[in-house]
Design a protein around this motif. Structure first.
Motif, PDB file in Angstrom:
ATOM      1  N   LEU A 100       0.867  -1.220  -0.113  1.00 15.90           N
ATOM      2  CA  LEU A 100      -0.060   0.097   0.032  1.00 15.90           C
ATOM      3  C   LEU A 100       0.757   1.192  -0.100  1.00 15.90           C
ATOM      4  O   LEU A 100       0.594   2.194  -0.901  1.00 15.90           O
ATOM      5  N   SER A 101       1.824   1.276   0.753  1.00 14.55           N
ATOM      6  CA  SER A 101       2.714   2.668   0.989  1.00 14.55           C
ATOM      7  C   SER A 101       3.611   2.587  -0.163  1.00 14.55           C
ATOM      8  O   SER A 101       3.670   3.742  -0.763  1.00 14.55           O
ATOM      9  N   GLY A 102       4.127   1.609  -0.560  1.00 13.37           N
ATOM     10  CA  GLY A 102       5.428   1.485  -1.685  1.00 13.37           C
ATOM     11  C   GLY A 102       4.432   2.415  -3.028  1.00 13.37           C
ATOM     12  O   GLY A 102       5.167   2.853  -3.919  1.00 13.37           O
ATOM     13  N   LEU A 103       3.287   1.675  -3.332  1.00 11.36           N
ATOM     14  CA  LEU A 103       2.860   2.030  -4.564  1.00 11.36           C
ATOM     15  C   LEU A 103       2.265   3.386  -4.511  1.00 11.36           C
ATOM     16  O   LEU A 103       2.563   4.330  -5.512  1.00 11.36           O
ATOM     17  N   ASN A 104       1.748   3.962  -3.440  1.00 15.34           N
ATOM     18  CA  ASN A 104       1.401   5.340  -3.329  1.00 15.34           C
ATOM     19  C   ASN A 104       2.590   6.216  -3.145  1.00 15.34           C
ATOM     20  O   ASN A 104       2.747   7.311  -3.943  1.00 15.34           O
ATOM     21  N   ILE A 105       3.674   5.832  -2.619  1.00 10.39           N
ATOM     22  CA  ILE A 105       4.813   6.793  -2.539  1.00 10.39           C
ATOM     23  C   ILE A 105       5.512   6.645  -3.663  1.00 10.39           C
ATOM     24  O   ILE A 105       6.033   7.721  -4.239  1.00 10.39           O
ATOM     25  N   GLY A 106       5.577   5.583  -4.534  1.00  5.00           N
ATOM     26  CA  GLY A 106       6.026   5.623  -5.836  1.00  5.00           C
ATOM     27  C   GLY A 106       5.452   6.266  -6.770  1.00  5.00           C
ATOM     28  O   GLY A 106       5.931   6.948  -7.741  1.00  5.00           O
ATOM     29  N   PRO A 155      10.516  -1.581   6.323  1.00  6.30           N
ATOM     30  CA  PRO A 155      11.061  -0.588   5.479  1.00  6.30           C
ATOM     31  C   PRO A 155      11.870  -0.944   4.174  1.00  6.30           C
ATOM     32  O   PRO A 155      11.706  -0.338   3.108  1.00  6.30           O
ATOM     33  N   VAL A 156      12.482  -2.133   4.324  1.00  9.03           N
ATOM     34  CA  VAL A 156      13.187  -2.765   3.264  1.00  9.03           C
ATOM     35  C   VAL A 156      12.238  -2.862   1.895  1.00  9.03           C
ATOM     36  O   VAL A 156      12.261  -2.627   0.726  1.00  9.03           O
ATOM     37  N   LEU A 157      10.866  -3.748   2.574  1.00 11.68           N
ATOM     38  CA  LEU A 157      10.106  -4.137   1.483  1.00 11.68           C
ATOM     39  C   LEU A 157       9.357  -2.860   0.863  1.00 11.68           C
ATOM     40  O   LEU A 157       9.144  -2.754  -0.491  1.00 11.68           O
ATOM     41  N   THR A 158       9.261  -1.734   1.500  1.00 12.89           N
ATOM     42  CA  THR A 158       8.372  -0.639   0.730  1.00 12.89           C
ATOM     43  C   THR A 158       9.533   0.031   0.078  1.00 12.89           C
ATOM     44  O   THR A 158       8.947   0.549  -1.095  1.00 12.89           O
ATOM     45  N   ARG A 159      10.599   0.152   0.471  1.00 15.38           N
ATOM     46  CA  ARG A 159      11.966   0.797  -0.528  1.00 15.38           C
ATOM     47  C   ARG A 159      11.719   0.196  -1.746  1.00 15.38           C
ATOM     48  O   ARG A 159      11.821   0.869  -2.803  1.00 15.38           O
ATOM     49  N   ASP A 160      12.070  -1.247  -1.824  1.00 12.36           N
ATOM     50  CA  ASP A 160      12.032  -2.025  -2.833  1.00 12.36           C
ATOM     51  C   ASP A 160      10.669  -1.938  -3.800  1.00 12.36           C
ATOM     52  O   ASP A 160      11.023  -1.685  -4.961  1.00 12.36           O
ATOM     53  N   ILE A 161       9.751  -1.893  -3.134  1.00 13.66           N
ATOM     54  CA  ILE A 161       8.357  -1.864  -3.948  1.00 13.66           C
ATOM     55  C   ILE A 161       8.207  -0.354  -4.646  1.00 13.66           C
ATOM     56  O   ILE A 161       7.829  -0.021  -5.913  1.00 13.66           O
ATOM     57  N   THR A 162       8.593   0.814  -3.721  1.00 13.75           N
ATOM     58  CA  THR A 162       8.980   2.015  -4.316  1.00 13.75           C
ATOM     59  C   THR A 162       9.661   2.189  -5.751  1.00 13.75           C
ATOM     60  O   THR A 162       9.101   2.745  -6.611  1.00 13.75           O
ATOM     61  N   LEU A 163      10.663   1.424  -5.539  1.00 13.01           N
ATOM     62  CA  LEU A 163      11.856   1.532  -6.760  1.00 13.01           C
ATOM     63  C   LEU A 163      11.109   0.821  -7.809  1.00 13.01           C
ATOM     64  O   LEU A 163      11.302   1.286  -8.962  1.00 13.01           O
ATOM     65  N   ALA A 164      10.589  -0.348  -7.574  1.00  7.11           N
ATOM     66  CA  ALA A 164       9.855  -1.002  -9.024  1.00  7.11           C
ATOM     67  C   ALA A 164       8.556  -0.302  -9.360  1.00  7.11           C
ATOM     68  O   ALA A 164       8.550  -0.105 -10.475  1.00  7.11           O
TER      69      ALA A 164
END
Lengths: 275, 304
Positions: A100-106, A155-164
């Motif tokens: 959820l957060s990675g998608l929105n931050i990305g 945090p690691v998962l979120t950062r990786d998803i944001t990059l993706a």
């Protein structure tokens, strides 16, 4: 010019040779252990440091087949269930929230400006260093252990998803707007399905860390669990229980990794073929 | 306006970091026109396309689509990019259907199913781009030319007032490229689309377009010889339809015309004054500022 079987850059090991080579390090490790164990037992038949295979089988029977006299539970399964529940809760929560957060931050520059810096700093906090804080604030029950796994992986998962998410070409995002996609549709219809396989891949990578946090938390304060058992029997130098437990944890880790890879191949055919 | 033009651009400037990319551009496109935009590299043709698309906003001036401000990207214009137009996780059919499914409420739910009418329409479009057999495939299983045909079908299902194309055939080999040019012309004739087609290939532009626009930074005006200049439309021709026979490309007059274009628009050594541009297309217009308008020879009041 014959193609070499093993040596050099141009080597092409045949199928059977590849399997043999893959098995070789395992066999060597077991052999080295057996020899060392034998040597020690020749010196001292009661040696506990390097138990022989027979001793370990006896110990495994004791924990895996015979119910505990006091509690009536079979120790190994009871421990496994307790540990996997904690692992599942912590990692599952981390994955859902990270998606959820990675998608929105990305995708949303405003949210990225708001959270990206914070996330980078938070991911630098060594999770084990705040374990005491978790125990003090959440108590020594399940919550603290699940929280540690969550803090270690989220945090690691979120950062990786944001990059993706950021790696998705702008063209796709612009095109979806010309096809009438709302922001919600873009996030959950177009971007989410595309980064799911990548998210499962990052999950495979963080699972190793998750086990570390699980066992650390269990070692410090728990009444059951795989990590708890290992650190409990350590007091009696019970290597015949510790070694099978470690092997069991390794096997579980391998199975999860394999399962995730299998899911990725099955569910996201387009992803595997493309890579 | 009773009959707003499909695209209306007036006094548009685009400035990046103090450097003008587009310099007082005026353009008007009528319905059914096949506009081909060419220009030397760095003239700002992709920037102009992105302004019409809404991906970027002009620094000054107005961009109107059917009389309404262009704003941000929306279904008023379709787009086919050179690459990345398709969604890799969707089958060819789902890629084409996407525009229709997104129009349904709660479309982002994974179990929202397409309406049968939409499905038929998408299949029909796929047949028309000659990809009916590939409906169940994923984009990566198609060749580059097939992918671009799907991308065109994907944009067409929205029936956009304007279809924008940004070097859509730039990554294809010459044979496939020619195939798709013919295909696109047939499609355009049948659907009476309004096209805005950006390419760096003059031959392609002359073969496809009914109107040829040359955007170039190589021109002079009264702002002084060394003043930094952004792209302007330096030539605007009405082309007679070439038909779909590619043999026309081998004819001498076709080649001569391309040669002439290359000199006027693409050669930095040959610069025309803003008053002498070849703006012969009936829709063409030019709003020059006072400092642009003066001849070099005339006394300039200096740059403000």
């Amino acid at each position: 010019m014959p193609t070499p079987k093993f040596w050099g850059l141009n080597a092409r090991p045949s199928t059977w040779l590849r399997y043999t080579l893959a098995a070789l390090p395992f066999l060597l490790a077991v052999l080295a252990y057996a020899v060392a164990s034998d040597l020690r037992h020749a010196d001292n038949p009661d040696d506990k440091l390097l138990p022989g295979l027979g001793q370990m089988i006896d110990a495994v029977k004791q924990v895996a087949l015979v119910p505990d006299k006091r509690t009536g539970q079979v120790v190994l399964w009871h421990d496994t269930l307790a540990s996997l529940t904690r692992l599942g809760e912590g990692v599952g929560l981390a994955l859902v929230l990270a998606l959820l957060s990675g998608l929105n931050i990305g995708l949303f520059p405003g949210l990225s400006a708001l959270f990206s810096g914070f996330l980078v700093v938070v991911s630098m906090i060594p999770p084990l260093a705040i374990l005491p804080i978790l125990f003090i604030s959440l108590g020594v029950d399940e919550a603290a252990k699940v929280a540690l796994i969550f803090i270690g992986t989220y945090p690691v998962l979120t950062r990786d998803i944001t990059l993706a998410v950021r790696a998705i070409p702008t063209e796709q995002i612009v095109k979806s707007a010309t096809l009438g996609a709302s922001a919600t549709a873009l996030v959950y219809r177009i971007v989410l399905p595309q980064i799911l396989p990548r998210a499962l891949e990052s999950l495979r990578l963080v699972l190793g860390g998750a086990w570390l946090f699980l066992i650390s938390a269990e070692a410090i304060a728990a009444t059951e669990g795989l990590g708890y058992r290992i650190f409990l029997v350590r007091r009696y130098l019970a290597m015949d229980t510790i070694i099978p437990y470690v092997a069991w944890i390794t096997l579980l880790g391998f199975l999860f990794d394999y399962l995730l890879r299998f899911c990725n191949r099955r569910l996201f055919r387009w992803y595997g073929d493309k890579a | 306006m009773s009959d707003p033009k499909k695209i209306h651009i007036e006094d548009v400037y685009k400035v990046y970091d103090g450097r003008a990319v587009l310099d007082n551009v005026d353009l008007c496109v009528s319905a059914g026109e096949f506009c081909a935009l060419v220009g030397p590299s760095g003239c700002g043709k992709s920037t102009l396309l992105r302004l019409i698309l809404g991906q970027e906003q002009p620094s000054r001036g107005s961009v109107l689509i059917e009389g309404q401000a262009a704003g941000f990207p929306d279904p008023r214009r379709g787009i086919v990019f050179q690459r990345y137009s398709l969604y890799p996780h969707l089958t060819v059919l789902d890629n084409v259907l996407l525009g229709r499914r997104l129009a349904q409420p709660w479309s982002w739910l994974p179990w929202s199913k397409p309406r049968p009418d939409d499905r038929d329409e998408a299949m029909d479009l796929l047949e028309r781009v000659r990809l009916g057999d590939a409906a169940a495939k994923f984009p990566h299983e198609l060749s580059g030319g097939m992918q671009q045909r799907v991308a065109i079908a994907q944009a067409l299902i929205m029936k956009p007032p304007v279809l924008l194309m940004d070097e859509p055939f730039g990554a294809l080999d010459p044979d496939t490229r020619e195939d798709l040019q013919v295909f696109l012309l047939e499609l355009w004739e049948r659907e009476r689309l309004t096209m805005f087609f950006v390419t760096h290939d003059l031959e392609e532009a002359c073969f496809l377009g009914t109107r040829l626009l040359v955007l170039s930074q190589y021109y002079t005006d009264a702002r002084g010889a060394d003043a930094p200049r952004g792209g302007k439309i330096v030539a605007d021709y009405r082309l007679s339809p070439t038909g779909t026979a590619t043999a026309v490309k081998r004819r001498d007059e076709f080649k001569n015309f391309i040669h002439e274009l290359r000199e006027t628009g693409f050669d930095p050594a040959i610069r025309r004054h803003v008053k002498d541009f070849d703006l012969e297309h009936p829709d063409s217009f030019q709003t020059l500022t006072a400092e642009e308008y003066r001849r070099d020879g005339e006394k300039s009041a200096g740059n403000p």
